[in-house]
Design an enzyme around this catalytic site. Structure first.
Site, PDB file in Angstrom:
ATOM      1  N   GLU A   1       0.782  -1.696   0.119  1.00  0.00           N
ATOM      2  CA  GLU A   1      -0.026   0.338   0.403  1.00  0.00           C
ATOM      3  C   GLU A   1       1.612   0.958  -0.083  1.00  0.00           C
ATOM      4  O   GLU A   1       0.736   1.760   0.626  1.00  0.00           O
ATOM      5  CB  GLU A   1      -0.838  -0.465   0.870  1.00  0.00           C
ATOM      6  CG  GLU A   1      -1.209  -0.776   0.988  1.00  0.00           C
ATOM      7  CD  GLU A   1      -3.700  -1.141   2.890  1.00  0.00           C
ATOM      8  OE1 GLU A   1      -4.507  -1.602   2.247  1.00  0.00           O
ATOM      9  OE2 GLU A   1      -2.488  -0.183   3.232  1.00  0.00           O
TER      10      GLU A   1
ATOM     11  N   GLU B   1      -5.450  -8.213  -1.057  1.00  0.00           N
ATOM     12  CA  GLU B   1      -6.836  -8.051   0.211  1.00  0.00           C
ATOM     13  C   GLU B   1      -8.336  -7.741  -0.205  1.00  0.00           C
ATOM     14  O   GLU B   1      -7.991  -6.628  -0.780  1.00  0.00           O
ATOM     15  CB  GLU B   1      -5.593  -6.503   0.946  1.00  0.00           C
ATOM     16  CG  GLU B   1      -4.631  -6.724   1.364  1.00  0.00           C
ATOM     17  CD  GLU B   1      -4.344  -6.211   2.569  1.00  0.00           C
ATOM     18  OE1 GLU B   1      -5.044  -5.198   2.801  1.00  0.00           O
ATOM     19  OE2 GLU B   1      -3.135  -6.000   2.559  1.00  0.00           O
TER      20      GLU B   1
END
Length: 480
Positions: free
Chosen positions: A178, A378
């Protein structure tokens, strides 16, 4: 059974992060990471950052759910569920305890080798995140994290060590988890290891120029890692990882539409453009100019970014956001990331608005923009799970969540998106990154570990375990 729309080699599986899952924070030579100084919290009380370990606070990452001692049991459960891949991270300080040693810690290297060999025993493909919010604390303390260009070399030493050691057991790598969270204030400590102040991790003192300079150093490090990895093993597939959050305009008023596009560009597309296309996009350069942010590029950086583009694109997807210029709607979405509430979506106990169709939209937008293979690495639901007296966990709400999102993934594949994998977040219960809780459970496997640190660590299959096993067996066709 009808032929699945997903490819035959589709990588179904689950995902975790070492600092939320592994435990053993001070065993066998492991050093302290920034994540080890994150206290516990709740959905109403933010986690705190401390300068050193405070004996009066609880640090959930120190034990987590103890994958360090349970990895054989956990991998066997993954195999029983039919996993084709397992996304995990290598804890930097287990290999280089301060991040700055000249030689790696052999016990740390051996641990991950054992894990990878155990995965291979069950034909589960490792998908390894190199840096997942766990920068060595000594690098933070001495260099202020990625604000220093010196960290590029330390990171590359880490990469070279693990690429070389695991070149025959790991094919899929992600350079940074991320990475785009660095475009927000929350990224100062979490993503970049910058310590401008102590306090809760949502409210660091922010210096945007320092933050974006640190992000630039990560871009350079990622590009160099891609080239390094391909030199060590040309068969490596090395990808980026983005926290993808589509932005909708709160209304069709043109200024809302423009704000949604501008916000999505800087927070979702900027990092992907650099890592996939190999250059800073025009809108980022204009944003820096408008906000007085000056990034220093060393000679050759632009060429490094051009040459070190990733092989595939991965992202996390949990929610969508709305953009509004109306002060009445600002930050009404209750998400830690901000944004306006979407009146067409439901909100859960943690302020997250579930939006399965947004995943299809995201997949189409990403593939249209980059035209490279994509993985959703995710996607999951944090919820209070009840352990029944008979030992079962009836988490049908999690099944509903996964079903709704997989349906939209199928539609995206039918749209023509080259989707090659899907790993559910927190396949085994772990510590919530945002709140530091165990009570906010994500897994299809329950771990008897609780917010006060007690628990037996016993693993139990939830209803969702059996459902996901069936989904994998039928390659996404049987979702009942």
């Amino acid at each position: 059974m009808n032929k699945s729309v997903f490819p035959a080699d589709f990588l179904w599986g689950g995902a975790t992060a070492a600092n939320q899952f592994e435990g053993g924070y001070n065993l066998d030579g492991k050093g302290l990471a920034a994540a080890d100084l994150f206290s516990s919290g709740t959905h109403t009380e933010p986690r705190k950052i401390t300068a050193e370990i405070d004996e009066n606070l609880f640090y959930p990452s120190h034990e987590a759910v103890d994958f360090y001692h349970h990895y054989r049991e956990d991998i066997k459960l993954m195999a029983e569920a039919g996993f084709k891949t397992f996304r995990m991270s290598i804890n930097w300080t287990r290999i280089f305890p301060t991040g700055m040693e000249s030689e790696p810690n052999e016990k740390g290297l051996q641990f991950y080798e054992d894990v990878f060999l155990e995965l291979k025993k069950y034909n589960i493909e490792p998908l390894v995140t190199i840096a997942h919010f766990d920068i060595p604390i000594q690098i933070t303390n001495e260099l202020n994290g990625w604000a220093s260009r010196k960290v590029i070399d330390y990171y590359l030493q880490f990469c070279e060590t693990i690429f070389t050691r695991y070149k025959d057991t790991v094919k899929y790598w992600l350079t940074f988890n991320e990475i785009n969270t660095a475009t927000m204030e929350i990224g100062n400590y979490l993503t970049l290891g910058i310590r401008n102040a102590e306090g809760d991790f949502l409210h660091q003192k922010d210096d945007p120029t320092m933050r974006y300079q640190a992000l630039h150093h990560q871009f350079v490090a990622s590009a160099k890692a891609v080239e390094l990895g391909h030199a060590i093993n040309p068969d490596f597939m090395i990808g980026c990882m983005i926290a993808y959050m589509p932005r909708y305009p709160r209304t069709c008023e043109p200024s809302d539409v423009l704000l949604a596009k501008q916000t999505e560009n800087m927070h979702s597309h900027f990092c992907g453009d650099v890592q996939v296309k190999g250059a800073y996009p025009f809108f980022a350069k204009k944003y820096f100019e408008q906000h007085g942010i000056k990034i220093e590029l060393a000679d050759g950086d632009e060429e490094i970014l051009r040459k070190g583009t990733v092989d595939f694109y991965t992202f996390s997807y949990y929610l969508s956001l709305c953009a509004s210029n109306d002060p009445a709607y600002k930050d009404t979405g209750k998400s830690v990331i901000g944004g306006a509430e979407n009146p067409y979506l439901q909100t859960n106990a943690w302020g997250m608005q579930t939006d399965p169709v947004g995943l299809r939209i995201s997949l189409n937008d990403i593939y249209a923009r980059y035209n490279v293979p994509i993985m959703v690495v995710e996607n999951g639901l944090g919820a209070y799970d009840k352990l029944e007296e008979d030992g079962t966990i009836q988490d049908d709400y999690r099944v509903d969540y996964f079903r709704d999102h997989i349906i939209q993934m199928k539609k995206a594949v039918e749209d023509g998106v080259d989707l090659i994998g899907y790993t559910i977040w927190g396949c085994i219960d772990l510590v919530s990154a945002s709140t530091g809780e165990m009570a906010k459970r994500y897994g299809i496997i329950y771990v008897e570990k609780y917010d006060d640190g007690t628990g037996s660590y016993a693993r139990r299959k939830k209803n969702s375990f059996y459902w996901y096993k069936k989904v994998i067996e039928t390659s996404g066709e049987d979702l009942a």
